[in-house]
Design an enzyme around this catalytic site. Structure first.
Site, PDB file in Angstrom:
ATOM      1  N   GLU A 158      21.583  25.635  43.745  1.00 36.18           N
ATOM      2  CA  GLU A 158      21.172  25.351  42.366  1.00 36.18           C
ATOM      3  C   GLU A 158      19.652  25.326  42.191  1.00 36.18           C
ATOM      4  OE1 GLU A 158      23.234  21.742  41.280  1.00 36.18           O
ATOM      5  OE2 GLU A 158      25.076  22.823  40.825  1.00 36.18           O
ATOM      6  N   GLU A 218      31.433  26.145  42.083  1.00 36.39           N
ATOM      7  CA  GLU A 218      31.734  24.714  41.995  1.00 36.39           C
ATOM      8  C   GLU A 218      32.362  24.371  40.652  1.00 36.39           C
ATOM      9  OE1 GLU A 218      28.446  22.040  42.568  1.00 36.39           O
ATOM     10  OE2 GLU A 218      27.634  23.177  44.252  1.00 36.39           O
TER      11      GLU A 218
END
Ligand SMILES: [Zn+2]
Length: 670
Positions: A149, A306
């Site tokens: 991320e 995710e």
């Protein structure tokens, strides 16, 4: 068709290093039962595998990789550089970021490395290379996951120096910089590269962090920061590549996340992956749009890296997913182009800020839970679905332009209103097509527009070089362009196009916008269409004159009563629709409906329904995903009567009613 994996990856982040060995063995049993076939490992293990500058310790990771390999997992191997080890901070404080307020950060948090720190770069590259050397030839490691991320920003001296180098490359001369940023304004002219300062709160950024004195400078800094982190990604990718052959390399993105230009990033990634964390009140259309954006980055299937099987921990209200909701959410992801369904995470951790983040195995430690049963059910269904859906494509006749430069520029603009947010504007238009089950591709500013019957460019504030020509050619050849207020105003440096708004789109839209009125939240206006119907509008009202366009609706009040609000202009073989104000949902639908009729755009199925119907086309058949995201029972469209639901293996009887979160998957031959 791009098919990087031999099956639908089903699994998620797994951190057995946080648990004793007997738990690992138990996990393997549970996960097998749930048909989990993939694990993402080593995401935050840098401190563990490199306890000091000179030492590497791989014994435990070797054991984890061996265990998962024996169980025939698809291993997604992360490079662990998403959070730095403490020794690095102690010895080299420069690796920490300097924030918008100018404060140097100490050890803590994650996503915390200065992207331009040579020390961080050296060690990140080294650990990525070590990992690739060790595990690159393992056939079970089927995907490489760089860092985690990426995001945030840094304003340290290293970054400032690197920014000057980046600017030299872009502009060549200091005069060109002065001109691009219009630095004559406030007498901010710079005479030397070293006088250029990073635009945080100590420089030309405003205290609140969302505004700036010089948008050209701040937008360039955003571009530079996105590029700096992309260089970090490329550096690790290139360190890994020689050892992994053509195993796909990715990093997990975050949908409409503002700070990184994902269209630029995706060109460097083998496959896009992303983390989907809708809130309890996120519209399903918004999640669908985010998927379409992630698919649009490479115009190819993507990975869902995710999502939580039950609840998040970091949102204000972390509602549980209701029975069936996780299944529907996962399958919606597949419907919009995902070839994997992965969770964060497989086992819930006992401490740290994410201890209440949902997982396949909760704190109770066993599998006799609602969440596990739902994960298992979905695992069985995905297994039943098989592999023929892998690589299947989402086709669309409508393209919506999404552009990060425009996102930054529009939201930096001081005036005319502070309530204008880019993503919400885009979503309003997306939602119309979503509600009609019309497929949409989210496209970059330099897409091949000729592939689409309709191109929607909401709040196209920044019109970059080449866009005017491309859009003109598109409309001239019969395309339908839909654009709105706050479009065609500035060039790529945020300087206004002279000669009347909307600048380069003026001729195409056949209008001249003389002034722009901002309405406060408590103010609304009304517009009246030529057929006599009315609708409300708010936010912004363009005061415009027709210069060839026909008027579709006029303002009903204020001193600009009777001035045109919505227009349509024939240009060559095509049309440009211009929305001079922010209409409510019904108004937007009314005008978009005209465009859809004119362009002859077809929904996925002809029957009108309140259900979501999305399709993916494989080599021999087309998959139809049907979802009920509404809180009411709705009938399955009759075109699916007597088809087999691939999820359950059951034949769908005529008149089947669908409850909230019910999902049906049907295939029909092409
Ligand atoms: Zn920095």
């Amino acid at each position: 068709m791009y098919k990087p994996f031999g099956r639908i990856l089903y699994g998620g982040d797994y951190n057995p290093n946080q648990w004793p060995k007997e738990v690992w063995e138990q996990d393997m049993e549970y996960f097998k039962d749930a048909r989990i076939n993939s694990a993402t490992i080593n995401v935050f293990s840098w401190a563990k595998i490199q306890p000091s500058e000179e030492e590497y310790y791989f014994d435990e990771l070797d054991e984890i990789v061996d265990m998962l390999s024996k169980e025939n997992y698809d291993i997604v191997m992360a490079t662990s550089t998403g959070a730095m080890p403490s020794w690095m901070y102690r010895k080299y404080p420069e690796v920490g970021r300097v924030d918008y307020q100018g404060r140097r950060h100490k050890f803590g948090q994650r996503h915390n490395a200065c992207p331009n720190s040579p020390v961080f770069q050296k060690y990140a590259k080294a650990i990525a290379e070590q990992l690739a050397k060790r595990y690159g030839s393992n056939p079970h490691v089927t995907c490489w996951h760089i860092s985690n991320e990426y995001g945030g920003e840094c304003y340290c001296e290293n970054c400032e120096k690197a920014f000057r180098v980046w600017l030299k490359k872009k502009y060549g001369t200091i005069d060109a910089v002065n001109k691009a940023w219009n630095l004559e304004f406030w007498g901010h002219t710079v005479y030397d590269w070293d006088e250029i300062v990073a635009p945080n709160a100590l420089g030309d950024g405003m205290e609140n962090g969302t505004d700036t004195a010089f948008a050209g400078l701040s937008i360039d800094y955003r571009r530079f920061m996105s590029d700096s982190m992309l260089e970090n990604f490329k550096m690790e990718r290139d360190a890994v590549r020689p050892y992994v052959k053509d195993t796909p390399i990715t990093t997990n993105l975050m949908g409409t996340y503002k700070f990184l230009d994902y269209f630029k990033w995706s060109k460097e990634m083998d496959i896009v992956s992303w983390d989907n964390y809708p809130s309890y009140n996120t519209p399903w259309s918004f999640t669908a749009m985010s998927h379409d954006l992630m698919r649009g980055l490479k115009d190819a299937p993507f990975m869902l890296m995710e999502q939580t099987p039950s609840q998040q921990n970091w949102q204000p209200y972390n509602s549980l997913k209701k029975p069936g909701q996780m299944r529907a959410q996962s399958l919606q992801t597949v419907a919009h182009g995902a070839d994997t369904v992965q969770f964060f995470q497989l086992r819930r951790s006992i401490g740290g800020c994410e201890k209440f983040h949902g997982a396949v195995i909760g704190h109770v430690g066993h599998n006799n839970t609602r969440v596990f049963r739902e994960v298992k059910q979905l695992g069985e269904e995905l297994e039943r679905l098989g592999t023929s859906i892998l690589g299947a494509v989402n086709e669309a006749e409508v393209g919506i332009i999404f552009d990060w430069d425009n996102y930054w520029a529009l939201e930096y603009t001081s005036g005319p209103t502070e309530d204008l947010t880019y993503v919400n504007q885009i979503h309003q238009y997306y939602k119309y097509f979503y509600d009609k089950n019309i497929g949409v591709n989210m496209i970059p500013f330099d897409a091949d527009f000729s592939k689409y019957k309709i191109v929607v460019a909401p709040v196209l504030y920044m019109v970059k070089e080449g866009m005017k020509e491309a859009l003109t050619e598109y409309v001239q050849n019969g395309g339908i362009l839909i654009t709105t207020f706050m479009s065609g105003l500035v060039d790529q440096s945020d300087n206004v196009y002279l000669g009347g708004y909307p600048g380069p789109l003026k001729e195409l839209a056949g209008i001249w916008v003389e002034e722009i009125d901002a309405l406060a939240p408590e103010q609304i206006n009304t517009i009246t269409f030529t057929d006599g119907t009315s609708t409300t509008c708010n936010l912004l009202c363009d005061l415009m004159h027709l210069e060839g366009a026909e008027c579709l609706a006029r303002y009903a009040s204020n001193f600009y009563v009777d001035m045109p609000a919505i227009t349509r202009n024939q240009y060559g073989k095509g049309y440009t629709y211009y929305f001079g104000t922010n209409m409510n949902k019904d108004g937007i639908a009314k005008v978009l409906e005209m465009a859809v009729q004119a362009a002859n755009v077809a929904p996925v199925i002809s029957e009108a329904t309140g259900l979501e119907v999305t399709c993916r086309k494989a080599e021999n058949c087309t998959y139809y995903f049907i979802f009920n995201f509404k809180d009411q029972v709705l009938p399955l469209p009759s075109c699916f009567d007597n088809c087999t639901d691939l999820l359950t293996g059951q034949i769908v009887t005529a008149g089947k009613m669908m409850k909230q979160y019910d999902t049906v998957l049907i295939s029909m031959p092409n």
